[in-house]
Scaffold this motif. Structure first.
Motif, PDB file in Angstrom:
ATOM      1  N   ASN A  43       0.798  -1.223   0.000  1.00 55.57           N
ATOM      2  CA  ASN A  43       0.000   0.000   0.000  1.00 55.57           C
ATOM      3  C   ASN A  43       0.831   1.273   0.000  1.00 55.57           C
ATOM      4  OD1 ASN A  43      -2.462  -1.373  -0.006  1.00 55.57           O
ATOM      5  ND2 ASN A  43      -2.465  -1.596   2.212  1.00 55.57           N
ATOM      6  N   SER A  44       2.129   1.158   0.260  1.00 54.93           N
ATOM      7  CA  SER A  44       3.007   2.325   0.212  1.00 54.93           C
ATOM      8  C   SER A  44       3.649   2.489  -1.153  1.00 54.93           C
ATOM      9  CB  SER A  44       4.095   2.224   1.279  1.00 54.93           C
ATOM     10  OG  SER A  44       4.997   1.164   0.974  1.00 54.93           O
ATOM     11  N   GLY A  45       3.476   1.496  -2.012  1.00 56.59           N
ATOM     12  CA  GLY A  45       4.069   1.549  -3.338  1.00 56.59           C
ATOM     13  C   GLY A  45       5.338   0.757  -3.483  1.00 56.59           C
ATOM     14  N   SER A  46       5.801   0.111  -2.408  1.00 55.09           N
ATOM     15  CA  SER A  46       7.022  -0.690  -2.465  1.00 55.09           C
ATOM     16  C   SER A  46       6.737  -2.021  -3.147  1.00 55.09           C
ATOM     17  CB  SER A  46       7.570  -0.943  -1.061  1.00 55.09           C
ATOM     18  OG  SER A  46       7.914   0.281  -0.429  1.00 55.09           O
ATOM     19  N   ALA A  47       7.561  -2.369  -4.119  1.00 55.66           N
ATOM     20  CA  ALA A  47       7.342  -3.578  -4.910  1.00 55.66           C
ATOM     21  C   ALA A  47       7.487  -4.840  -4.077  1.00 55.66           C
ATOM     22  CB  ALA A  47       8.326  -3.612  -6.079  1.00 55.66           C
ATOM     23  N   PHE A  48       6.653  -5.852  -4.369  1.00 56.72           N
ATOM     24  CA  PHE A  48       6.815  -7.156  -3.743  1.00 56.72           C
ATOM     25  C   PHE A  48       8.158  -7.737  -4.172  1.00 56.72           C
ATOM     26  CE2 PHE A  48       1.936  -7.655  -4.154  1.00 56.72           C
ATOM     27  CZ  PHE A  48       1.747  -6.938  -2.987  1.00 56.72           C
ATOM     28  N   LYS A  49       8.878  -8.349  -3.226  1.00 58.56           N
ATOM     29  CA  LYS A  49      10.187  -8.918  -3.527  1.00 58.56           C
ATOM     30  C   LYS A  49      10.260 -10.405  -3.202  1.00 58.56           C
ATOM     31  CE  LYS A  49      12.795  -4.616  -2.955  1.00 58.56           C
ATOM     32  NZ  LYS A  49      11.623  -3.738  -2.790  1.00 58.56           N
ATOM     33  N   ALA A  50       9.100 -11.023  -3.058  1.00 59.85           N
ATOM     34  CA  ALA A  50       9.087 -12.443  -2.715  1.00 59.85           C
ATOM     35  C   ALA A  50       7.780 -13.058  -3.180  1.00 59.85           C
ATOM     36  CB  ALA A  50       9.257 -12.627  -1.208  1.00 59.85           C
ATOM     37  N   THR A  51       7.683 -14.354  -3.012  1.00 57.67           N
ATOM     38  CA  THR A  51       6.455 -15.064  -3.359  1.00 57.67           C
ATOM     39  C   THR A  51       5.287 -14.523  -2.536  1.00 57.67           C
ATOM     40  OG1 THR A  51       7.684 -17.061  -3.908  1.00 57.67           O
ATOM     41  CG2 THR A  51       5.344 -17.327  -3.424  1.00 57.67           C
ATOM     42  N   VAL A  60      -0.809 -18.940  -5.409  1.00 57.04           N
ATOM     43  CA  VAL A  60       0.591 -18.613  -5.139  1.00 57.04           C
ATOM     44  C   VAL A  60       1.225 -18.016  -6.393  1.00 57.04           C
ATOM     45  CG1 VAL A  60       2.840 -19.518  -4.436  1.00 57.04           C
ATOM     46  CG2 VAL A  60       0.746 -20.473  -3.450  1.00 57.04           C
ATOM     47  N   PHE A  61       1.862 -16.852  -6.236  1.00 59.22           N
ATOM     48  CA  PHE A  61       2.475 -16.154  -7.364  1.00 59.22           C
ATOM     49  C   PHE A  61       3.882 -15.704  -6.997  1.00 59.22           C
ATOM     50  CE2 PHE A  61      -2.090 -15.574  -7.676  1.00 59.22           C
ATOM     51  CZ  PHE A  61      -2.357 -15.787  -9.026  1.00 59.22           C
ATOM     52  N   SER A  62       4.705 -15.535  -7.990  1.00 56.40           N
ATOM     53  CA  SER A  62       6.067 -15.053  -7.793  1.00 56.40           C
ATOM     54  C   SER A  62       6.121 -13.549  -8.020  1.00 56.40           C
ATOM     55  CB  SER A  62       7.026 -15.768  -8.754  1.00 56.40           C
ATOM     56  OG  SER A  62       8.340 -15.262  -8.609  1.00 56.40           O
ATOM     57  N   ASN A  63       6.252 -12.783  -6.934  1.00 57.24           N
ATOM     58  CA  ASN A  63       6.429 -11.322  -6.967  1.00 57.24           C
ATOM     59  C   ASN A  63       5.190 -10.506  -7.323  1.00 57.24           C
ATOM     60  OD1 ASN A  63       9.199 -11.458  -6.267  1.00 57.24           O
ATOM     61  ND2 ASN A  63       9.691 -11.943  -8.388  1.00 57.24           N
TER      62      ASN A  63
END
Length: 252
Positions: free
Chosen positions: A97-105, A175-178
């Motif tokens: 919600n802050s805009g930081s990209a997901f970096k894991a599953t 389950v998704f990657s990133n």
């Protein structure tokens, strides 16, 4: 003349049959109810604007799940409508919600949305979960009709009618990657409320991480998608695996 009439009827029936075979019985019924007999996936992509901004945005609840891991890209208003008939509208969930990209599953546990339909009796909507594939395509895992949805009213007046749907309703792994894509099929062609068939809500206000909305061709497998200048009022509850480098270690 009689032979010609019979031939025309046959052609029309055959056209409906092609749509039915390509889209499945539920989707075919919706198309026929809308008077559409010659629509095919993707035919409405690239044919002008896909959204229409509302003159009077509608305020909606900013949170509805009471769960800290709910990803919400909308600002809490319905500011626009989808107007591309037969197009999938949704969000590319790739940041918090802050805009930081997901970096894991990440694992999708449930999702929520406002659903508008001009008929109370019709409470089904097609959803398409997908994984990234390349710069122009997504890999759609399913295209499934989920019924029993609560109607927010064809003008989104029932703003408390958020539908919370478990991931299992999609009939595929969550389950998704990133990152992942999740969208819903649109049968609306009105540019103003009330909608003339069914649609989800859209927001055009700025989000910390930019616009996450997209449109895509319906169906499964590799499907073309297009980044858009909106955020769908479609919220995802996720859990993730924390990367090792972000874990805290103590040495005694």
């Amino acid at each position: 003349m009689k032979k010609l009439s019979i031939l025309l009827v046959f052609v029309l029936v055959a056209g409906v049959a092609v749509v039915a075979s390509a889209q499945g019985p539920s989707k075919a019924q919706e198309l026929q109810a809308a008077g559409i007999t010659n629509w095919t996936p993707g035919m409405t992509q690239g044919q002008g604007p896909v959204i229409s901004k509302l003159d009077n945005p509608i305020s909606i609840p900013t949170t509805e799940l009471n769960i800290t891991d709910t990803i919400q890209y909308d600002s809490g208003v319905v500011a626009a409508l989808p107007v591309g008939f037969g197009i999938v509208f949704g969000n590319n969930f790739n940041a918090d919600n802050s805009g930081s990209a997901f970096k894991a599953t990440v694992t999708l546990n449930s999702f929520s949305l406002l659903f508008a339909e001009d008929s109370i009796a019709d409470t089904g909507l097609f959803f398409q979960p997908a994984a990234p594939l390349n710069a122009t395509s997504i890999s759609a895992r399913a295209s499934i009709n989920i019924g029993g949805l609560t109607n927010a009213g064809s003008s989104f007046t029932n703003v408390t009618a958020f539908n919370v749907i478990p991931q299992t309703a999609l009939g595929t792994t969550g389950v998704f990657s990133n990152s992942f894509y999740l969208g819903a099929w649109c049968l609306n062609s009105n540019s103003t409320v009330p909608v003339d068939n069914e649609a989800i809500a859209l927001d055009t206000n700025a989000f910390a991480g930019g616009n996450k909305g997209y449109t895509a061709v319906s169906g499964t497998g590799a499907q073309a998608f297009f980044a858009q200048t909106f955020n769908a009022v479609l919220r995802a509850n996720i859990t993730g695996i924390i990367p090792v480098e972000l874990m805290a270690f103590e040495v005694e």
